[in-house]
Write an enzyme that holds these catalytic residues in place. Structure first.
Site, mmCIF file in Angstrom:
data_model
loop_
_atom_site.group_PDB
_atom_site.id
_atom_site.type_symbol
_atom_site.label_atom_id
_atom_site.label_comp_id
_atom_site.label_asym_id
_atom_site.label_seq_id
_atom_site.Cartn_x
_atom_site.Cartn_y
_atom_site.Cartn_z
ATOM 1 N N HIS A 1 4.676 -6.521 -4.756
ATOM 2 C CA HIS A 1 2.975 -6.663 -5.079
ATOM 3 C C HIS A 1 1.942 -5.357 -4.683
ATOM 4 O O HIS A 1 2.891 -4.988 -3.244
ATOM 5 C CB HIS A 1 1.971 -7.838 -4.350
ATOM 6 C CG HIS A 1 2.440 -8.071 -2.841
ATOM 7 N ND1 HIS A 1 3.442 -8.477 -1.833
ATOM 8 C CD2 HIS A 1 1.485 -7.148 -1.597
ATOM 9 C CE1 HIS A 1 3.251 -8.460 -0.930
ATOM 10 N NE2 HIS A 1 2.409 -7.288 -0.831
ATOM 11 N N ARG B 1 -8.296 0.755 0.948
ATOM 12 C CA ARG B 1 -7.454 1.735 0.977
ATOM 13 C C ARG B 1 -6.605 1.485 -0.644
ATOM 14 O O ARG B 1 -6.685 0.557 -1.219
ATOM 15 C CB ARG B 1 -6.664 0.259 2.430
ATOM 16 C CG ARG B 1 -5.437 0.397 3.015
ATOM 17 C CD ARG B 1 -4.761 -0.762 3.975
ATOM 18 N NE ARG B 1 -3.859 -0.439 4.572
ATOM 19 C CZ ARG B 1 -3.314 -1.193 5.476
ATOM 20 N NH1 ARG B 1 -3.583 -2.535 5.572
ATOM 21 N NH2 ARG B 1 -2.478 -1.392 5.842
ATOM 22 N N TYR C 1 1.097 -1.201 0.239
ATOM 23 C CA TYR C 1 0.290 -0.153 -0.092
ATOM 24 C C TYR C 1 0.586 1.405 0.616
ATOM 25 O O TYR C 1 0.228 2.274 -0.013
ATOM 26 C CB TYR C 1 -0.705 0.276 0.964
ATOM 27 C CG TYR C 1 -2.391 -1.257 1.128
ATOM 28 C CD1 TYR C 1 -2.937 -1.048 0.829
ATOM 29 C CD2 TYR C 1 -1.924 -2.059 2.309
ATOM 30 C CE1 TYR C 1 -4.167 -2.229 0.190
ATOM 31 C CE2 TYR C 1 -2.932 -2.505 1.743
ATOM 32 C CZ TYR C 1 -3.566 -2.832 0.730
ATOM 33 O OH TYR C 1 -5.370 -4.115 0.918
#
Lengths: 537, 186
Positions: free
Chosen positions: A395, A482, A90
């Site tokens: 990722h 998110r 994130y």
């Protein structure tokens, strides 16, 4: 690199003042040091759009944070606070705005208080889940933490990004389970919220609201201040833990399965339910399944049910987890079986039972995060192996929230499989895909997209697919909870009710609280006034 | 310690001994490194990729109190975790070497990091006769101190080792961030 709109002379002056506040050893300006704040999983690795930082400052107290913020505000230096910077997938420790100065709070690593009679903790942002776990273990305190996977991140940082864990009930929604904050505002003023606002507060970690408007939510996934302390509710350490597995034979049985699990979970009978399919997962499909999946238009429900029946493995699986006194968890498992007994062909398997303290053997075997034990074992999945012959360099998480129902799971499978087909990309979704269940009252149909440090073309393609999926999800009423910085504008754009009324409210608040726009410019689509037009485009 | 070798193969006031070594227990290369390191009197910690226990029970405490250089041969995933943790304690990766057996029968070693370490490790690698694990152990007993700002990369080819390496391994050295490190403000 300089912060945007800041002259070399002004920046040099700021760095000197930062050094005067925190000490020379805790202001980082060398290329080697600032490179460490790049997003380890950046989808722009090696491209000109990769986000870089100009410097980093690591204060050790809220007072130092306040002084640094005052300097930044006076000189209009953009800063980006991080707790420990391990928000991998994130965005990690990288800001939205290249050239920002990272305000690294890792040195603020004090556990202020843990109470195992009233079940709460108060911590600073540099405290990781490992740190809090160690503090509790070394003192023999009878409380559990709720930890994400991996457990090396900050307790506060994870909550501020609306992170989640694996434990019991609402404890695994880490922002929901927080209680009271200390925040440094963009003008350097230190405020406390909830009961913490009361001098000599006795219930900071216990009662959320204090009195008057509740403002804590404004500081999550935002840029209105720097959180320097936070309280959290903790779970009383349970006496024992039991798991059970429920297996249903047909695809549409997922509807009854989820209804039953919702009943149990929302009534406080089970902890986090975990769904899966005995037909999916690692190991690859057999010839028959491959042939079914390659049928034009995909396999029918009847095809899949027939295959599931033939293999005698069941179609979907639910693992339920019970926490509490031994005789209670045993009774709860019996009750859970009654709830699911009406599903034709259902099978039950009793799983692990642990009476705490767990033995080393039990710990080794357990899914540790389910019993509040932080660890890093999840990184082993990323290593090269028989099942993962071409490991990636990281990722990106695509994390749409969908309703907590079986119908929604089946719809999401169909919608996203079609989206991948439309993009002519191998699908990350199959008729066996199930959602993550970290949220207490919703599912997240999460997918991990690979990123590479040596494959710019593939990263570009991944970004295109990701953007397409955001759009597809929004068309179906699903929004991400998110997302990495590169997608935050698009994701928040989708929350557009009444011509982006929520965005306008956020911007009004931003302009009032941070008129110079120094904190986390662009975070979750909230840009300072002077950058708004250019960055939204 | 019985069988421990005396003295280091180098003598230089600007060298430092690795505090311990970390070894991936499924790797023949790493096990050779482990055996030789023990001979040199270094403490060897074995892992199976997951560093949780090692970090929680040893490194966290050690790095909080007395951060010291550490050498290892592990999977890249283990190094990623160690490297990320290391930053929080003012530590940095001084040197890394990614090893790969090529289809043509040669082994390729991609060395990067502080230029002094890379230069000396490259010389060691060229002369190690395929026994990098042993050579790296002796290197770990007398590491040149990392200096800031002089980073380089070198690729060295050697004969492939006589054993099958199931997965590509990484040799590395983590040490305290050089104190004199500072950068131009530009």
């Amino acid at each position: 690199m300089l912060p945007p709109g800041v002259s070399a002379g002004t920046f040099a002056g700021a760095v000197k003042q930062f050094q005067g506040i925190v000490g020379k050893d805790w202001v980082f300006t060398s290329d080697e040091d600032v490179a460490l704040y790049k997003d380890s999983y950046s989808p722009f690795w090696g491209e000109k759009d990769e986000i870089l930082v100009s410097a980093a400052v690591a204060p050790s107290t809220a007072e130092e944070v306040s002084r640094v913020v005052r300097v930044a505000n006076t000189l209009k230096i953009p800063i980006y606070p991080i707790s420990t910077g391990k928000n991998l997938g994130y965005g990690g420790s990288a800001p939205n705005l290249s050239g920002s100065v990272v305000l690294d709070l890792k040195r603020m690593n004090r556990v202020i208080e843990v109470d195992d009679k009233r079940h709460f903790a108060i911590v600073e942002p540099g405290v990781s889940y490992f740190d809090l776990y160690r503090y509790i273990q070394e003192r023999g305190l009878k409380v559990w933490i709720d930890t994400p996977d991996p457990g090396w991140g900050s307790v506060i940082g994870n909550a501020m990004d609306h992170g989640v864990g694996y434990g019991f009930g609402p404890f695994r929604d880490h922002f929901y389970s927080h209680c009271g904050m200390e925040v440094v505002l963009p003008n350097g003023e230190i405020v406390r919220t909830g009961m913490g606002a009361l001098p000599n507060a006795k219930t900071w970690g216990e009662y959320h609201y204090g009195v008057g408007p509740y403002v804590d939510g404004l500081f999550g996934q935002s840029n209105f201040g720097v959180v320097t302390k936070m309280g959290f509710h903790l779970l009383p350490a349970p006496e024992s833990y039991l798991t059970g597995t429920v297996i249903v034979p047909k695809r549409n049985d997922i509807v009854s399965l989820v209804e039953g699990a919702n009943l149990l979970e929302h009534a406080g009978v089970i902890g986090m339910p975990e769904y899966g399919s005995p037909l999916g997962g690692f190991g690859g499909a057999d010839q028959e399944m491959r042939s079914l999946m390659s049928k034009p238009g995909g396999p029918s429900v009847a095809d899949l049910d027939q295959y599931a029946e033939k293999t005698n493995r069941g179609f979907f699986r639910l693992t339920v987890q019970f926490y509490g006194a031994q005789k209670v968890v045993r009774a709860q498992w019996e009750y859970a079986k009654e709830v699911f007994a009406g599903i034709r062909g259902v099978k039950f398997n009793e799983g692990d039972f642990i009476k705490f303290p767990a033995t080393q053997e039990q710990l080794d075997k357990a899914h540790k995060v389910s019993i509040g034990v932080p660890n890093l074992a999840i990184f082993q999945i990323g290593a090269r192996s028989e099942f993962n012959p071409s490991p990636t360099d990281g990722h990106l998480w695509f994390s749409p929230i969908i309703p907590k129902s079986g119908e929604a799971i089946l719809e999401a499978q169909d919608v996203f499989m079609k989206a991948f087909r439309d993009m002519n990309m191998p699908s990350l979704v199959s008729p066996f895909s199930t959602p993550a269940t970290w949220m207490y009252r919703a599912f997240v149909f999460i997918m991990g997209f690979p990123v590479y440090r040596n494959n710019i073309e593939q990263n570009k393609k991944t970004r295109e697919v990701f953007k397409h999926l955001i759009q597809v999800a929004a068309e179906h009423g699903w929004g991400e909870y998110r997302t990495p910085p590169v997608f935050q504008q698009q994701v928040t754009d989708a929350y557009s009710y009444n011509n982006h009324a929520l965005r306008r409210l956020h911007e009004t608040l931003k302009d009032a609280v941070d008129p110079n726009g120094i904190i986390s410019a662009g975070r979750y689509g909230i840009w300072p006034k002077q950058m708004r037009g250019q960055k939204k485009a | 310690m019985a069988g421990e070798r005396e003295g280091a193969p180098y003598s230089n006031s600007e060298r430092v001994r690795s505090g311990a070594v970390i070894v991936e227990m499924t790797s023949p290369l790493a096990l050779a490194f482990r055996a030789e390191s023990i001979q040199w009197g270094l403490t060897a910690h074995g892992i199976h990729d997951d560093i949780t226990d090692l970090w929680y029970h040893h490194l966290d405490r050690q790095w909080r109190t007395a951060p010291a250089p550490l050498a290892g041969i592990t999977l890249s995933t283990s190094l990623f975790c160690l490297e990320t943790f290391a930053r929080d304690y003012g530590m940095r990766v001084w040197f890394r070497a990614v090893h790969k057996n090529r289809p043509d029968g040669l082994a390729e070693h991609v060395l990067s990091g502080d230029e002094r370490l890379v230069e000396q490790a490259a010389a060691l690698c060229r002369g190690c006769d395929g026994e990098w694990g042993r050579a790296f152990a002796s290197f770990a007993t007398a590491l040149p101190l990392a200096k800031s700002g002089k980073i380089q990369q070198k690729i060295v080819e050697t004969a492939a080792p006589p054993y099958e390496e199931p997965r590509p391994m990484v040799s590395w050295i983590i040490g305290p961030r050089p104190r004199n490190q500072s950068g131009p403000i530009s």
